[in-house]
Design a protein around this motif. Structure first.
Motif, PDB file in Angstrom:
ATOM      1  N   ASP A   1      -7.454   2.221   3.253  1.00 58.25           N
ATOM      2  CA  ASP A   1      -7.470   3.664   3.494  1.00 58.25           C
ATOM      3  C   ASP A   1      -7.064   3.810   5.211  1.00 58.25           C
ATOM      4  OD1 ASP A   1      -8.488   6.227   4.314  1.00 58.25           O
ATOM      5  OD2 ASP A   1      -9.599   6.221   2.545  1.00 58.25           O
ATOM      6  N   LYS A   2      -6.169   4.204   5.439  1.00 61.92           N
ATOM      7  CA  LYS A   2      -5.414   4.404   6.755  1.00 61.92           C
ATOM      8  C   LYS A   2      -6.569   5.217   7.535  1.00 61.92           C
ATOM      9  CE  LYS A   2      -1.530   1.818   6.718  1.00 61.92           C
ATOM     10  NZ  LYS A   2      -1.600   0.512   7.211  1.00 61.92           N
TER      11      LYS A   2
ATOM     12  N   THR B   1       0.663   6.721 -10.073  1.00 58.56           N
ATOM     13  CA  THR B   1       0.715   7.183  -8.668  1.00 58.56           C
ATOM     14  C   THR B   1       0.589   6.005  -7.616  1.00 58.56           C
ATOM     15  OG1 THR B   1      -2.065   6.946  -8.953  1.00 58.56           O
ATOM     16  CG2 THR B   1      -0.583   9.209  -9.641  1.00 58.56           C
ATOM     17  N   LYS B   2       0.837   6.294  -6.629  1.00 59.53           N
ATOM     18  CA  LYS B   2       0.995   5.562  -5.397  1.00 59.53           C
ATOM     19  C   LYS B   2      -0.514   4.707  -5.267  1.00 59.53           C
ATOM     20  CE  LYS B   2       4.263   7.935  -2.670  1.00 59.53           C
ATOM     21  NZ  LYS B   2       4.423   8.661  -1.367  1.00 59.53           N
TER      22      LYS B   2
ATOM     23  N   SER C   1      -2.377   2.370  -9.586  1.00 63.34           N
ATOM     24  CA  SER C   1      -1.289   2.877  -9.732  1.00 63.34           C
ATOM     25  C   SER C   1      -0.527   2.363 -11.149  1.00 63.34           C
ATOM     26  CB  SER C   1      -0.483   2.217  -8.764  1.00 63.34           C
ATOM     27  OG  SER C   1       0.896   2.295  -8.667  1.00 63.34           O
TER      28      SER C   1
ATOM     29  N   GLN D   1      -3.663   2.495  -3.730  1.00 59.68           N
ATOM     30  CA  GLN D   1      -4.290   2.363  -2.495  1.00 59.68           C
ATOM     31  C   GLN D   1      -4.704   0.946  -2.060  1.00 59.68           C
ATOM     32  OE1 GLN D   1      -7.736   5.045  -3.600  1.00 59.68           O
ATOM     33  NE2 GLN D   1      -7.244   5.889  -1.518  1.00 59.68           N
TER      34      GLN D   1
ATOM     35  N   HIS E   1       0.790  -1.181  -0.020  1.00 60.87           N
ATOM     36  CA  HIS E   1      -0.128   0.139   0.022  1.00 60.87           C
ATOM     37  C   HIS E   1       1.032   1.272  -0.133  1.00 60.87           C
ATOM     38  CE1 HIS E   1      -2.134   3.127   2.532  1.00 60.87           C
ATOM     39  NE2 HIS E   1      -3.035   2.991   1.376  1.00 60.87           N
ATOM     40  N   ASN E   2       0.350   2.393  -0.849  1.00 57.54           N
ATOM     41  CA  ASN E   2       1.062   3.537  -0.714  1.00 57.54           C
ATOM     42  C   ASN E   2       2.246   3.444  -1.323  1.00 57.54           C
ATOM     43  OD1 ASN E   2       0.495   6.391  -0.329  1.00 57.54           O
ATOM     44  ND2 ASN E   2       1.592   6.143   1.549  1.00 57.54           N
ATOM     45  N   LYS E   3       2.543   2.652  -2.423  1.00 57.24           N
ATOM     46  CA  LYS E   3       3.729   2.562  -3.158  1.00 57.24           C
ATOM     47  C   LYS E   3       3.447   2.392  -4.534  1.00 57.24           C
ATOM     48  CE  LYS E   3       6.751   1.530   0.023  1.00 57.24           C
ATOM     49  NZ  LYS E   3       7.838   2.260   0.635  1.00 57.24           N
TER      50      LYS E   3
ATOM     51  N   GLU F   1      -2.963  -3.303  -1.787  1.00 59.61           N
ATOM     52  CA  GLU F   1      -1.807  -4.331  -1.610  1.00 59.61           C
ATOM     53  C   GLU F   1      -2.118  -5.567  -2.444  1.00 59.61           C
ATOM     54  OE1 GLU F   1      -1.218  -4.736   2.422  1.00 59.61           O
ATOM     55  OE2 GLU F   1      -2.717  -6.566   2.283  1.00 59.61           O
TER      56      GLU F   1
END
Length: 163
Positions: A33-34, A63-64, A58, A66, A12-14, A68
């Motif tokens: 979504d943290k 983009t990063k 992504s 959301q 996530h977020n990569k 995994e």
């Protein structure tokens, strides 16, 4: 490449700039979504069920993500880097057609799955999984199936006994 059980192939977020083809084992795609404290399984990948996987949000935008991609068993995949795919398909029309067909099919399958999550009751969705996607029932831990269906593990257990 070999992937051990519970390994996050994409975090996530990569930025996800790869497409994977599942040869063995299985994976789940989970939306995270943290801020809202949401972690939800949104898709499953096996050799015989959605074998092409990436984080669509992504891969196409750069983009990063959301999401995994997490192994749910020991697995083996083939990894293709986006820049290598693009360099190759722009030089070979036949490969471009194959790539386009695979991407289009994968996106249609994802869309079909999403519509069932939205439209089906939990009973109807579980019945659909049993009849149309038995590999999910057989190989995916109940935690991820319940997450996918938007119900608790306890409710999933009750559905199993009822159906």
């Amino acid at each position: 490449m070999k992937v051990k059980n519970l390994t996050k192939l994409v975090e996530h977020n990569k930025v996800c700039d790869k497409i994977y083809v599942v040869l063995q084992g299985g994976f789940v795609s989970r939306f995270i979504d943290k801020e809202l404290e949401i972690e939800k399984t949104i898709n499953f990948f096996f050799r015989d069920f959605h074998p092409f996987m990436t984080c669509v949000d992504s891969f196409f935008s750069g983009t990063k993500t959301q999401c995994e991609l997490r192994a749910i068993s020991n697995a083996e995949v083939i990894e293709f880097k986006k820049q290598d795919i693009e360099a190759t398909i722009f030089q070979d029309l036949q490969l471009f057609r194959v790539y386009h067909t695979q991407v289009t099919t994968a996106l249609q399958e994802i869309n079909d799955f999403e519509m069932k999550i939205i439209a089906y009751s939990s009973e109807r969705l579980y019945h659909y999984l049993i009849t149309e996607c038995p590999i999910i029932i057989q190989k995916v831990p109940a935690k991820y199936i319940a997450e996918f269906m938007g119900i608790s593990s306890e409710w999933l257990s009750k559905l199993k006994h009822r159906i």
